[in-house]
Scaffold this motif. Structure first.
Motif, mmCIF file in Angstrom:
data_model
loop_
_atom_site.group_PDB
_atom_site.id
_atom_site.type_symbol
_atom_site.label_atom_id
_atom_site.label_comp_id
_atom_site.label_asym_id
_atom_site.label_seq_id
_atom_site.Cartn_x
_atom_site.Cartn_y
_atom_site.Cartn_z
ATOM 1 N N ASP A 35 -13.957 36.245 2.914
ATOM 2 C CA ASP A 35 -13.513 36.451 4.564
ATOM 3 C C ASP A 35 -12.189 35.613 4.806
ATOM 4 O O ASP A 35 -11.487 36.042 5.539
ATOM 5 N N ARG B 224 -13.180 33.914 -0.562
ATOM 6 C CA ARG B 224 -13.273 34.736 -1.717
ATOM 7 C C ARG B 224 -13.767 36.179 -0.721
ATOM 8 O O ARG B 224 -12.338 36.723 -0.539
ATOM 9 N N ARG C 203 -26.207 32.791 1.285
ATOM 10 C CA ARG C 203 -26.641 32.025 0.385
ATOM 11 C C ARG C 203 -26.815 30.782 0.646
ATOM 12 O O ARG C 203 -27.653 29.904 0.277
ATOM 13 N N GLU D 51 -29.909 27.977 1.758
ATOM 14 C CA GLU D 51 -30.467 26.917 0.792
ATOM 15 C C GLU D 51 -30.018 25.599 1.722
ATOM 16 O O GLU D 51 -31.394 24.851 1.083
ATOM 17 N N THR E 39 -17.880 33.390 0.893
ATOM 18 C CA THR E 39 -17.188 33.830 1.279
ATOM 19 C C THR E 39 -15.532 33.710 1.942
ATOM 20 O O THR E 39 -14.671 34.070 2.847
ATOM 21 N N ALA F 79 -23.379 34.977 12.984
ATOM 22 C CA ALA F 79 -23.469 36.035 13.811
ATOM 23 C C ALA F 79 -24.263 37.412 12.534
ATOM 24 O O ALA F 79 -24.418 37.249 11.684
ATOM 25 N N ASP G 53 -23.639 40.948 7.413
ATOM 26 C CA ASP G 53 -22.449 41.437 6.708
ATOM 27 C C ASP G 53 -23.637 43.131 6.776
ATOM 28 O O ASP G 53 -24.121 43.408 6.283
ATOM 29 N N THR H 81 -18.668 25.264 -4.985
ATOM 30 C CA THR H 81 -18.478 26.431 -6.296
ATOM 31 C C THR H 81 -19.910 26.081 -7.041
ATOM 32 O O THR H 81 -19.630 24.886 -8.171
ATOM 33 N N ALA H 82 -20.154 26.628 -8.375
ATOM 34 C CA ALA H 82 -20.888 26.415 -9.337
ATOM 35 C C ALA H 82 -19.551 26.810 -10.591
ATOM 36 O O ALA H 82 -19.493 26.037 -11.730
ATOM 37 N N THR H 83 -18.816 27.936 -9.796
ATOM 38 C CA THR H 83 -17.329 28.634 -10.943
ATOM 39 C C THR H 83 -16.670 28.098 -10.999
ATOM 40 O O THR H 83 -15.753 28.110 -11.672
HETATM 41 N N1 LIG Z 1 -22.036 37.066 9.849
HETATM 42 C C1 LIG Z 1 -21.912 36.039 9.696
HETATM 43 O O1 LIG Z 1 -21.224 35.074 10.590
HETATM 44 C C2 LIG Z 1 -21.389 35.438 8.061
HETATM 45 C C3 LIG Z 1 -20.049 34.681 7.995
HETATM 46 C C4 LIG Z 1 -19.983 33.562 7.027
HETATM 47 C C5 LIG Z 1 -19.582 34.878 5.335
HETATM 48 N N2 LIG Z 1 -20.755 35.722 6.341
HETATM 49 C C6 LIG Z 1 -20.805 37.167 4.738
HETATM 50 O O2 LIG Z 1 -21.703 36.619 4.146
HETATM 51 C C7 LIG Z 1 -21.051 37.126 3.284
HETATM 52 C C8 LIG Z 1 -21.254 36.433 2.247
HETATM 53 O O3 LIG Z 1 -22.526 35.427 1.402
HETATM 54 P P1 LIG Z 1 -22.415 35.397 0.124
HETATM 55 O O4 LIG Z 1 -23.964 34.847 0.151
HETATM 56 O O5 LIG Z 1 -22.988 35.984 -1.054
HETATM 57 O O6 LIG Z 1 -21.875 34.239 -0.054
HETATM 58 P P2 LIG Z 1 -21.486 32.431 0.081
HETATM 59 O O7 LIG Z 1 -23.137 32.107 0.538
HETATM 60 O O8 LIG Z 1 -20.794 32.118 1.164
HETATM 61 O O9 LIG Z 1 -21.328 32.354 -0.934
HETATM 62 C C9 LIG Z 1 -21.874 31.966 -2.000
HETATM 63 C C10 LIG Z 1 -21.245 31.153 -2.918
HETATM 64 O O10 LIG Z 1 -21.041 29.611 -2.872
HETATM 65 C C11 LIG Z 1 -21.133 28.775 -3.916
HETATM 66 N N3 LIG Z 1 -22.836 28.283 -3.802
HETATM 67 C C12 LIG Z 1 -23.720 28.369 -3.066
HETATM 68 N N4 LIG Z 1 -24.805 27.397 -3.581
HETATM 69 C C13 LIG Z 1 -24.003 27.197 -4.576
HETATM 70 C C14 LIG Z 1 -24.838 25.887 -5.208
HETATM 71 N N5 LIG Z 1 -26.381 25.248 -4.681
HETATM 72 N N6 LIG Z 1 -24.424 24.669 -6.190
HETATM 73 C C15 LIG Z 1 -23.411 25.955 -6.683
HETATM 74 N N7 LIG Z 1 -22.663 26.890 -6.042
HETATM 75 C C16 LIG Z 1 -22.872 27.183 -4.882
HETATM 76 C C17 LIG Z 1 -21.472 30.173 -5.054
HETATM 77 O O11 LIG Z 1 -20.239 29.781 -5.028
HETATM 78 P P3 LIG Z 1 -19.682 30.444 -6.705
HETATM 79 O O12 LIG Z 1 -19.324 31.642 -7.390
HETATM 80 O O13 LIG Z 1 -17.832 30.111 -6.774
HETATM 81 O O14 LIG Z 1 -19.594 29.506 -7.941
HETATM 82 C C18 LIG Z 1 -21.716 30.906 -4.838
HETATM 83 O O15 LIG Z 1 -21.772 31.903 -5.339
HETATM 84 C C19 LIG Z 1 -20.170 37.862 2.917
HETATM 85 O O16 LIG Z 1 -20.665 39.440 3.228
HETATM 86 C C20 LIG Z 1 -19.327 36.823 4.518
HETATM 87 O O17 LIG Z 1 -18.729 38.445 4.818
HETATM 88 C C21 LIG Z 1 -21.564 35.955 7.224
#
Ligand SMILES: NC(=O)c1ccc[n+]([C@@H]2O[C@H](COP(=O)([O-])OP(=O)(O)OC[C@H]3O[C@@H](n4cnc5c(N)ncnc54)[C@H](OP(=O)(O)O)[C@@H]3O)[C@@H](O)[C@H]2O)c1
Length: 373
Positions: free
Chosen positions: A58, A56, A159, A163, A54, A12, A20, A88-90
């Motif tokens: 949400d 961590r 992210r 990707e 997400t 969304a 967000d 996760t990478a970390t």
């Molecule tokens: N509106 C919606 O529908 C919706 C849905 C979901 C989330 N959200 C929002 O999206 C935000 C989070 O998004 P974000 O971009 O910060 O994070 P994200 O996409 O949820 O997660 C990114 C994390 O996933 C891991 N990751 C992703 N690709 C990777 C890869 N190729 N290799 C290794 N690890 C990988 C890494 O984790 P590590 O850091 O542990 O290495 C990276 O830091 C939040 O604000 C959430 O509220 C919104």
């Protein structure tokens, strides 16, 4: 076994594309009607993936909320909830997060270097899979397919969605657009690297509709253009068919001249002997004039002979005046003679066969015909 699952991205956004805001609290973009729609989508998937950030930020539950939907899954021989997947990478994940709560299998795809630390922290609260360094989405999808995941729902965040889009590994995007703006450049936004954009190959807009206060846009992606994309969607619909030992599971999508989806159907959708094409045409009404310029996509060639009812799907299609049929899989001589394509052509219907999707359509029916084309 198809080489990778069908990948459905779901999110969304605000009207300006934010997922967000930048505050620590989660911004709620969907209303109850849209959350209910997502629950239905979840119920139709084998696994739900979110990024570690997400998990961590949400702390989502990733469960099917409506018990009737879990019961329907059980009737199809599936567990009540899809598996939960993250990457996760970390390895920095809290085993107390809801992601790791019992109720569904948990899979964590982790970079090689972070695996020992992740193992120490997570213990046996999840299956920890070494996904290489850097983590490879291709490896992850192949591994998920080998674990029986045919349909993967990716619920974010920014992210992860970017990707999948940039790597060309998404088959569908369900985008719910909320009626307000965020307008904060520091907030996460739906997007992908500029280099990955190809204006010459747009997504296929399959559906637009209102769900409460949000506008739902359903886009189809993936190789092959609209015919392949709509047919892949028909194959996905076939998975929803209640199981049967004496009839195939088939999905059908009927698309109008302007690219709008007019109706869909799957085997036994309403009644025991329903065929996918038949139920799709019954839903719209066979006299709808748009059918005279439509294309019907069916995972299996429409039946030209059947035991269960007097009118075949070929006859339904010809009677509705549908001028074009696209199908994936030729009917094996298991239940009837399967001359549907020839009968349609003889009746003046243009028939296109996309055999590269036959294995996907067949795999849904592996309990009847085994594996391998
Ligand atoms: N509106 C919606 O529908 C919706 C849905 C979901 C989330 N959200 C929002 O999206 C935000 C989070 O998004 P974000 O971009 O910060 O994070 P994200 O996409 O949820 O997660 C990114 C994390 O996933 C891991 N990751 C992703 N690709 C990777 C890869 N190729 N290799 C290794 N690890 C990988 C890494 O984790 P590590 O850091 O542990 O290495 C990276 O830091 C939040 O604000 C959430 O509220 C919104």
């Amino acid at each position: 076994m198809p080489p990778r699952p069908y990948v459905l991205l779901s999110c969304a956004t605000s009207a300006d594309g934010y997922l967000d805001d930048a505050s620590p609290e989660r911004l709620i973009l969907s209303g109850p009607a849209d959350l209910d729609r997502v629950d239905e989508v979840r119920a139709g998937c084998d696994a739900i993936l979110v990024g570690a950030q997400t998990v961590r930020k949400d702390n989502p539950r990733l469960l099917v909320r409506d018990p009737r939907r879990s019961a329907r899954r059980a009737a199809r021989g599936l567990p009540p909830h899809p598996a939960r997947v993250t990457l996760t990478a970390t390895g920095d994940l809290d085993p107390g997060a809801r992601f790791f709560a019992p109720g569904a299998p948990r899979l964590v795809y982790c970079a090689t270097a972070a695996r020992p630390a992740a193992r120490a922290c997570l213990g046996d609260s999840a299956v920890l899979i070494d996904a290489g360094d850097p983590v490879s989405l291709g490896f992850m999808l192949k591994d998920l397919a080998e674990r029986g995941v045919a349909r993967l729902l990716v619920e974010g965040g920014a992210r992860v969605l970017g990707e999948f889009l940039a790597a060309g590994l998404a088959d569908e995007l369900n985008l719910a657009v909320a009626p307000f703006f965020v307008a904060d450049p520091g907030a996460p936004r739906l997007g992908l690297p500029r280099l990955a954009l190809d204006p010459a190959s747009p997504m296929t807009l399959a559906e637009t509709c209102r769900v409460g206060e949000v506008a739902l846009l359903r886009y189809l992606l993936g190789p092959g253009g609209p015919d392949h994309r709509f047919l892949r969607w028909a194959v996905e619909l076939s998975r929803l068919s209640p199981p049967s030992d004496s009839a195939f599971s088939v999905g059908a999508v009927v698309v109008g001249e302007d690219g709008d989806v007019l109706t869909t159907g799957f085997s036994r959708e309403r009644e025991d002997h329903d065929h996918a094409e038949e139920v799709a045409l019954r839903k719209i009404g066979p006299n709808d004039p748009r059918l005279r310029h439509a294309t019907l996509y069916s995972s299996l060639v429409p039946c030209g002979a059947r035991a269960s009812r007097p009118v075949t799907c070929v006859e339904h299609i010809v009677a509705a005046g549908i001028p074009r049929v696209v199908f994936a899989w030729r009917e094996p001589r298991l239940f009837t003679d399967g001359e549907g394509a020839e009968q349609l052509r003889a009746a003046g219907v243009a028939v296109t066969e996309l055999p590269d999707l036959a294995e996907r359509a067949r795999a849904v029916n592996a309990h009847l015909v085994g594996t391998g084309v």
